[in-house]
Design a protein around this motif. Sequence first.
Motif, PDB file in Angstrom:
ATOM      1  N   THR A   1      51.945 -37.094  12.981  1.00  0.00           N
ATOM      2  CA  THR A   1      51.689 -35.705  12.591  1.00  0.00           C
ATOM      3  C   THR A   1      52.946 -34.842  12.591  1.00  0.00           C
ATOM      4  N   GLY A   2      54.076 -35.414  12.980  1.00  0.00           N
ATOM      5  CA  GLY A   2      55.300 -34.633  13.101  1.00  0.00           C
ATOM      6  C   GLY A   2      55.602 -34.225  14.529  1.00  0.00           C
ATOM      7  N   TYR A   3      54.670 -34.519  15.447  1.00  0.00           N
ATOM      8  CA  TYR A   3      54.854 -34.180  16.861  1.00  0.00           C
ATOM      9  C   TYR A   3      55.354 -35.376  17.671  1.00  0.00           C
ATOM     10  N   GLU A   4      55.684 -36.481  17.039  1.00  0.00           N
ATOM     11  CA  GLU A   4      56.016 -37.710  17.759  1.00  0.00           C
ATOM     12  C   GLU A   4      57.384 -37.593  18.437  1.00  0.00           C
ATOM     13  N   ASP A   5      57.371 -37.485  19.766  1.00  0.00           N
ATOM     14  CA  ASP A   5      58.631 -37.438  20.523  1.00  0.00           C
ATOM     15  C   ASP A   5      58.713 -38.587  21.526  1.00  0.00           C
ATOM     16  N   GLY A   6      57.706 -39.456  21.525  1.00  0.00           N
ATOM     17  CA  GLY A   6      57.709 -40.596  22.426  1.00  0.00           C
ATOM     18  C   GLY A   6      57.099 -40.324  23.781  1.00  0.00           C
ATOM     19  N   ASN A   7      56.681 -39.093  24.030  1.00  0.00           N
ATOM     20  CA  ASN A   7      56.131 -38.728  25.340  1.00  0.00           C
ATOM     21  C   ASN A   7      54.643 -38.441  25.254  1.00  0.00           C
ATOM     22  N   PHE A   8      53.938 -38.608  26.370  1.00  0.00           N
ATOM     23  CA  PHE A   8      52.548 -38.192  26.452  1.00  0.00           C
ATOM     24  C   PHE A   8      52.470 -36.670  26.454  1.00  0.00           C
ATOM     25  N   ASN A   9      51.414 -36.122  25.862  1.00  0.00           N
ATOM     26  CA  ASN A   9      51.162 -34.708  26.097  1.00  0.00           C
ATOM     27  C   ASN A   9      50.248 -34.570  27.319  1.00  0.00           C
ATOM     28  N   THR A  10      49.911 -33.364  27.679  1.00  0.00           N
ATOM     29  CA  THR A  10      49.130 -33.129  28.893  1.00  0.00           C
ATOM     30  C   THR A  10      47.784 -33.835  28.846  1.00  0.00           C
ATOM     31  N   ASN A  11      47.140 -33.825  27.688  1.00  0.00           N
ATOM     32  CA  ASN A  11      45.812 -34.433  27.581  1.00  0.00           C
ATOM     33  C   ASN A  11      45.875 -35.952  27.597  1.00  0.00           C
ATOM     34  N   ASP A  12      46.938 -36.544  27.056  1.00  0.00           N
ATOM     35  CA  ASP A  12      47.118 -37.990  27.185  1.00  0.00           C
ATOM     36  C   ASP A  12      47.181 -38.381  28.658  1.00  0.00           C
ATOM     37  N   LYS A  13      47.986 -37.639  29.409  1.00  0.00           N
ATOM     38  CA  LYS A  13      48.125 -37.925  30.842  1.00  0.00           C
ATOM     39  C   LYS A  13      46.786 -37.778  31.547  1.00  0.00           C
TER      40      LYS A  13
ATOM     41  N   THR B   1      67.123 -50.940  19.874  1.00  0.00           N
ATOM     42  CA  THR B   1      66.360 -49.685  19.884  1.00  0.00           C
ATOM     43  C   THR B   1      64.954 -49.907  20.412  1.00  0.00           C
ATOM     44  N   ALA B   2      64.303 -50.966  19.958  1.00  0.00           N
ATOM     45  CA  ALA B   2      62.935 -51.245  20.407  1.00  0.00           C
ATOM     46  C   ALA B   2      62.895 -51.588  21.890  1.00  0.00           C
ATOM     47  N   ARG B   3      63.906 -52.273  22.384  1.00  0.00           N
ATOM     48  CA  ARG B   3      63.942 -52.598  23.820  1.00  0.00           C
ATOM     49  C   ARG B   3      64.074 -51.329  24.651  1.00  0.00           C
ATOM     50  N   GLN B   4      64.952 -50.443  24.226  1.00  0.00           N
ATOM     51  CA  GLN B   4      65.099 -49.171  24.936  1.00  0.00           C
ATOM     52  C   GLN B   4      63.807 -48.363  24.866  1.00  0.00           C
ATOM     53  N   ALA B   5      63.168 -48.384  23.697  1.00  0.00           N
ATOM     54  CA  ALA B   5      61.911 -47.650  23.531  1.00  0.00           C
ATOM     55  C   ALA B   5      60.814 -48.229  24.422  1.00  0.00           C
TER      56      ALA B   5
ATOM     57  N   ARG C   1      63.180 -45.942  12.147  1.00  0.00           N
ATOM     58  CA  ARG C   1      62.702 -44.557  12.209  1.00  0.00           C
ATOM     59  C   ARG C   1      63.271 -43.815  13.417  1.00  0.00           C
ATOM     60  N   GLY C   2      63.963 -44.538  14.291  1.00  0.00           N
ATOM     61  CA  GLY C   2      64.603 -43.887  15.425  1.00  0.00           C
ATOM     62  C   GLY C   2      63.937 -44.179  16.756  1.00  0.00           C
ATOM     63  N   TYR C   3      64.646 -43.838  17.808  1.00  0.00           N
ATOM     64  CA  TYR C   3      64.242 -44.123  19.187  1.00  0.00           C
ATOM     65  C   TYR C   3      62.915 -43.457  19.543  1.00  0.00           C
ATOM     66  N   ASN C   4      62.759 -42.170  19.195  1.00  0.00           N
ATOM     67  CA  ASN C   4      61.521 -41.473  19.534  1.00  0.00           C
ATOM     68  C   ASN C   4      60.324 -42.074  18.827  1.00  0.00           C
ATOM     69  N   TYR C   5      60.484 -42.385  17.549  1.00  0.00           N
ATOM     70  CA  TYR C   5      59.375 -42.974  16.791  1.00  0.00           C
ATOM     71  C   TYR C   5      59.010 -44.345  17.356  1.00  0.00           C
ATOM     72  N   ALA C   6      60.029 -45.156  17.659  1.00  0.00           N
ATOM     73  CA  ALA C   6      59.773 -46.481  18.231  1.00  0.00           C
ATOM     74  C   ALA C   6      59.029 -46.360  19.555  1.00  0.00           C
ATOM     75  N   THR C   7      59.435 -45.399  20.392  1.00  0.00           N
ATOM     76  CA  THR C   7      58.738 -45.186  21.665  1.00  0.00           C
ATOM     77  C   THR C   7      57.287 -44.795  21.414  1.00  0.00           C
ATOM     78  N   HIS C   8      57.074 -43.936  20.422  1.00  0.00           N
ATOM     79  CA  HIS C   8      55.720 -43.493  20.096  1.00  0.00           C
ATOM     80  C   HIS C   8      54.834 -44.669  19.675  1.00  0.00           C
ATOM     81  N   VAL C   9      55.327 -45.517  18.766  1.00  0.00           N
ATOM     82  CA  VAL C   9      54.527 -46.633  18.286  1.00  0.00           C
ATOM     83  C   VAL C   9      54.196 -47.593  19.426  1.00  0.00           C
ATOM     84  N   ILE C  10      55.186 -47.921  20.246  1.00  0.00           N
ATOM     85  CA  ILE C  10      54.955 -48.848  21.354  1.00  0.00           C
ATOM     86  C   ILE C  10      53.989 -48.250  22.367  1.00  0.00           C
ATOM     87  N   THR C  11      54.175 -46.968  22.694  1.00  0.00           N
ATOM     88  CA  THR C  11      53.271 -46.287  23.626  1.00  0.00           C
ATOM     89  C   THR C  11      51.851 -46.283  23.086  1.00  0.00           C
ATOM     90  N   HIS C  12      51.696 -46.013  21.804  1.00  0.00           N
ATOM     91  CA  HIS C  12      50.387 -45.982  21.149  1.00  0.00           C
ATOM     92  C   HIS C  12      49.704 -47.344  21.230  1.00  0.00           C
TER      93      HIS C  12
END
Length: 276
Positions: A257-269, A126-130, A195-206
Motif C-alpha cells: 500500500t506504500g506503507y511498507e517499512d519492514g516493521n509491525f504497526n501497533t495492531n500487528d503487535k 539483502t534478503a539475509r539482512q532482511a 525492491r530494497g531492504y525494507n520491502y524484503a523485510t516486509h515480504v519475509i515478515t508477511h
Amino acid sequence: MKNFKIVTIFILAGFLCSCQKDPLKENIDSENQKLNKLQLEKLTELGVSNTETSIQTLTNLDGSTTDYVLNNTDLAIPLQDLMNMEGLGDAENGMKQYRTNNLISRRNRTIDVLGYTGGANALDGTARQALQRAVNNYNRLNSTLNLRLSFGTNYPAADLVVYVQNNLGAGGLAGFPAGGRPYKWARIGPYVSSRGYNYATHVITHEIGHCIGLRHTDWFRRYCDGGNEGTGYDGAIHIPGTPRGIDISSTMMSCPTGYEDGNFNTNDKRAIEYIY
C-alpha cells in the motif's frame, strides 16, 4: 497499485498455502489445466472463490511437487485433497485483523528458522539482512514465540525455512500451521531484494506471519482488486483489540500500500501478542 499484489495461497484444513505476489503469481506456471464442473462446485461449497481458477504444479525446496488449485484471489488447494474437504461456517463480518483456526501449540513455540544459502535457492545479502531484521522484530514482541535464526542448507532440521523460489517474481509463498507446528516453507521471489531492504523485510515478515497463523487483514475485500478470498476450512477469526476499519499499514495487508517499512504497526503487535 494492482501491479503490487500480495497473494495468499492459504491452507484449508492445514493443507493450503499463502502467497505474496507482485502480481506475485506472474511467473508461476504458464501451462495451466482447467477445473471440471464438480471441482468448481466444491470450491463454492467450501466458501472459496472459484473465479479464474486453474491447476498448477509447484515444486518445494526438497524437490517434491504438488498440484494445486489456484485462483486470482490467492487460494491454493492440493488437488488430491479438494473433493474430500469439508466447509466452514461464515466468518464474522467486519474489517479487522484475522487468524486461522490452526495455531502453533505452546510446546512448539521455540522455532528454528533457517535462512537457506544453497545454490539457486539461496538468499542474497539483502534478503539475509532482511530475514535477520524480521526475526528480531518478532522476538521483540511480548509473546511466547522464540525464533532462533541460523543460515545454511540443513533444511530438514529446521522448523521454518526461508528461501528463494524462482517462479515468484517479487513476491512470496507460505502457508498456515498444521499439527501445532508452524508451516515450514516461507518462499520469496528472486526480485524481492531488488525492491530494497525494507520491502524484503516486509515480504519475509508477511510470509512468516502466515506460517504462524495470520491471515490477510483484508481477506474479505482485498485492497488490490476488491476480491473476497473466502473463509475456507481454515477459517478467518477476528483477533480482539484490532481495528474495525481496514488497517492499511498492517504487515498482513494482502497488497503493498506504500506503507511498507519492514516493521509491525501497533495492531500487528497487538494481534500476535494476543494469540501467542
